[in-house]
Write an enzyme that holds these catalytic residues in place. Structure first.
Site, PDB file in Angstrom:
ATOM      1  N   ASP A 354       0.846  -1.190   0.000  1.00 32.57           N
ATOM      2  CA  ASP A 354       0.000   0.000   0.000  1.00 32.57           C
ATOM      3  C   ASP A 354       0.884   1.243   0.000  1.00 32.57           C
ATOM      4  O   ASP A 354       1.962   1.273   0.611  1.00 32.57           O
ATOM      5  CB  ASP A 354      -0.887  -0.029   1.251  1.00 32.57           C
ATOM      6  CG  ASP A 354      -1.861   1.117   1.301  1.00 32.57           C
ATOM      7  OD1 ASP A 354      -2.641   1.263   0.348  1.00 32.57           O
ATOM      8  OD2 ASP A 354      -1.851   1.855   2.303  1.00 32.57           O
ATOM      9  N   GLU A 386       1.859  -0.134  -4.918  1.00 35.64           N
ATOM     10  CA  GLU A 386       0.817   0.801  -5.340  1.00 35.64           C
ATOM     11  C   GLU A 386       1.470   2.110  -5.764  1.00 35.64           C
ATOM     12  O   GLU A 386       1.910   2.900  -4.929  1.00 35.64           O
ATOM     13  CB  GLU A 386      -0.188   1.065  -4.209  1.00 35.64           C
ATOM     14  CG  GLU A 386      -1.291   2.032  -4.638  1.00 35.64           C
ATOM     15  CD  GLU A 386      -2.124   2.557  -3.477  1.00 35.64           C
ATOM     16  OE1 GLU A 386      -3.211   3.107  -3.737  1.00 35.64           O
ATOM     17  OE2 GLU A 386      -1.685   2.420  -2.319  1.00 35.64           O
TER      18      GLU A 386
END
Length: 616
Positions: A354, A386
């Site tokens: 993330d 990400e």
């Protein structure tokens, strides 16, 4: 006399070879065409990222006095080079210069000559340290992204496992998601449907029939919210989802069916309601907020008092962790009992990180090292980040990122391709613009990265693809097939295959409509996934994009005898293809050669349709 006629194309090996990203230490051969009797010299202006620009004088060809050439050796550490050309000439006895850089659209390939140096957009060369391919099971697979609370409740009586205090549970799974906020806009009651890990186990057969081979799960560790990006305990499965025993069962069942599991690693921040921060005293008297002597206190940055602290995007529920603290590094990846080691050892296939922009290169490299420690065979695990932009030249917090140099990320979430798919099908860009956009990504990314990117049409952070396409089933079919044909690993956001609609968060997080799926769209996905899984050209074939008038084309080729051609007509009119309208950005003959055979049988493509031909 006048400004010289200049031409260069970074995607044509007649002007720059080898193509695209190269290993550091490679020789690059440059050529440029500059015609004009008053030219005095041609220079390659090249700059290693962060260093001074070098002027490299180019020699004139003895066979063609309009062609200038140069051999350039890349050197030093992996990173980026930026370059353009300066052509000096005489006009009225005065020396002037014209410059050649990228085109006005800022893509690679054919560029433009300009006289104002302030307007130069430089070409890019990506230099990586070493090849870093992702595992074969990943590159050849198809991913399914599950937002666990919204997928399926595996309890026989559909009871909610361990519901949390001060939350609400929807009356039916058909209810639309809704946030209850206070006057400041903060969420005060989290909402749940009751999806859990047993629900995923129950639906493994359905997922197998769909054709997916990889499950990417939104965070599963204990947290207050439904999305779980506010981690409370990295070593505990959230009780609403299940426990370690059920997780191990999921891993084992999936493995027997040839399905790998990728977990979501959220290491930039934790929950305010966590054992590490403990703002609300739900974890006793410890935690950084409650106790100055807590072993977690120096993980966080406080300003004056404990009510003022660094948090992600100023969201108080998500205190940011100081990732440079050695104790935190050891906790996440630097010890045998670390978070990454513990869960990777449980048998997962890898991680998706993330907000990778928030993690330093050394932090990501540390995670990668920990992941690699658990390779049962060489190159068995995958690490994806990400990143929303072109990851090859990303600058975050004033620093150039080196995700793709080797030894860090195998690939990234390919949001640029999502934008391309939506904009092409909705008519916001034309076929040539789509070809140039996709070829720029190809030229900037190492080949291994291009094939390892997690391509998606939607995620829990974006509007649903069916909504973005105005719930037009013809457009949806085009998008599905384009996702399967473009280089990278296709990732399906749960429910997209069922025709789920939805706008921005939380509307894009509706419960899966079991028994109410759009069967037409479901069939589209099954057919396209089958083509992807059975056609090796679509998995590992070299990628070329092109346009024929208003038609977008994609060639995936392993050899002149093994290739797949894909042609897409996004317009509302049928089109008869004419090779005279072919725009091949490489200026070669390979695409034309492959198209000749395809167009011998049928030259027309109907409105909002595609054609795909495989040659093996």
């Amino acid at each position: 006399m006048g400004v010289p006629d200049v031409y260069f194309n970074s995607w044509s090996e007649s002007f720059r070879r080898p193509f695209g990203a190269v290993k550091i230490g490679s020789m690059i051969y440059f050529s440029i065409r500059a015609a004009g009797s008053t030219i005095t010299k041609v220079d390659l202006m090249i700059q290693k990222d962060g260093e001074q620009t070098q002027e490299q004088h180019m020699a004139r060809s003895s066979e063609n006095d309009s062609l200038y050439y140069l051999k350039f050796m890349t050197e030093g550490k992996a990173g980026l080079y930026f370059y353009h050309f300066r052509i000096s000439y005489l006009e009225n006895q005065q020396e002037k210069s014209v410059f050649y850089g990228k085109a006005v659209d800022n893509y690679g390939g054919e560029g433009r000559a300009i006289t104002d140096p302030a307007q130069i957009e430089q070409y890019q060369i990506t230099c990586f340290d070493h090849r870093d391919p992702a595992p074969d099971w990943y590159v050849h697979g198809v991913i399914y992204h599950i937002f666990v609370d919204r997928f399926f409740n595996g309890d026989w009586y559909r009871r909610i496992l361990h519901p949390k205090k001060n939350t609400f549970i929807y009356a039916t799974t058909e209810d639309l998601p809704y946030y209850i906020r206070d006057k400041n806009g903060d969420i005060v009651r989290w909402d749940f449907y009751g999806g859990n890990l047993n629900g995923i186990i129950d639906k493994l057969n359905d997922l197998k029939k769909l054709g997916v081979s990889i499950l990417y799960l939104s965070p599963i560790f204990e947290a207050s919210s439904n999305h779980k990006y506010d981690t409370a305990d990295y070593f505990r499965i959230d009780p609403m989802f299940g426990d370690r025993k059920i997780f191990d069962k999921l891993i084992a069942r999936a493995r027997r069916m040839g399905i790998h599991i990728i977990l979501d690693g959220v290491f930039n921040h934790v929950g305010a309601d966590s054992k590490y921060f403990n703002r609300f005293s739900h974890y006793g008297d410890g935690g950084a907020y409650q106790d100055l002597s807590s072993k977690y206190h120096d993980w966080f940055t406080f300003h004056g008092d404990h009510d003022h602290y660094e948090c992600w995007w100023d969201i108080a529920d998500l205190p940011t962790v100081n990732k440079e603290k050695q104790t935190y590094k050891d906790f996440i990846f630097g010890s045998e009992n670390s978070v990454v080691d513990t869960w990777t050892a449980a048998g997962i296939g890898g991680w998706r990180l993330d907000v990778a922009d928030e993690l330093s290169d050394t932090f990501i490299a540390g995670i990668r090292k920990a992941v690699d420690r658990h390779d049962q065979n060489e190159n068995d695990k995958v690490l994806i980040g990400e990143v929303w932009e072109d990851a090859s030249n990303k600058i975050s917090y004033g620093k150039r990122r080196h995700y793709l140099d080797g030894g860090m990320l195998h690939g990234v979430m390919n949001y640029p391709f999502r934008t391309l798919i939506i904009d092409l099908i909705n008519g916001k860009i034309n076929a040539q613009q789509a070809a140039r956009a996709s070829f720029t990504i190809k030229s900037n990314y190492p080949r291994d990265t291009l094939f390892a990117n997690m391509n998606n049409m939607g995620t829990h952070d974006t509007e649903r693809i069916f909504t973005m396409l105005s719930e037009n089933e013809k457009k949806m079919r085009l998008a599905i097939w384009l996702l399967m044909v473009l280089p990278g690993v296709p990732c399906i956001y749960y429910g997209d295959e069922a025709g789920v609609t939805g706008g921005k968060d939380p509307d894009n997080r509706r419960f899966y409509p079991w028994g109410r799926e759009n069967q037409k769209i479901l069939t589209m996905f099954r057919e396209a996934i089958k083509a992807r899984r059975t056609d090796e050209n679509l998995q590992i074939g070299n990628f070329y994009s092109f346009s024929i008038g208003l038609v977008f084309g994609c060639l995936r080729i392993q050899s002149k005898d093994r290739y797949t051609l894909f042609l897409l007509n996004p317009t509302l009119e049928s089109i008869t293809l004419d090779l005279d309208h072919l725009i091949d950005e490489t200026r070669g003959d390979l695409i034309r050669h492959c198209l000749k055979g395809m167009l011998q049988t049928e030259k027309k493509i109907e409105a909002q349709s595609f054609r795909i031909d495989q040659t093996n």
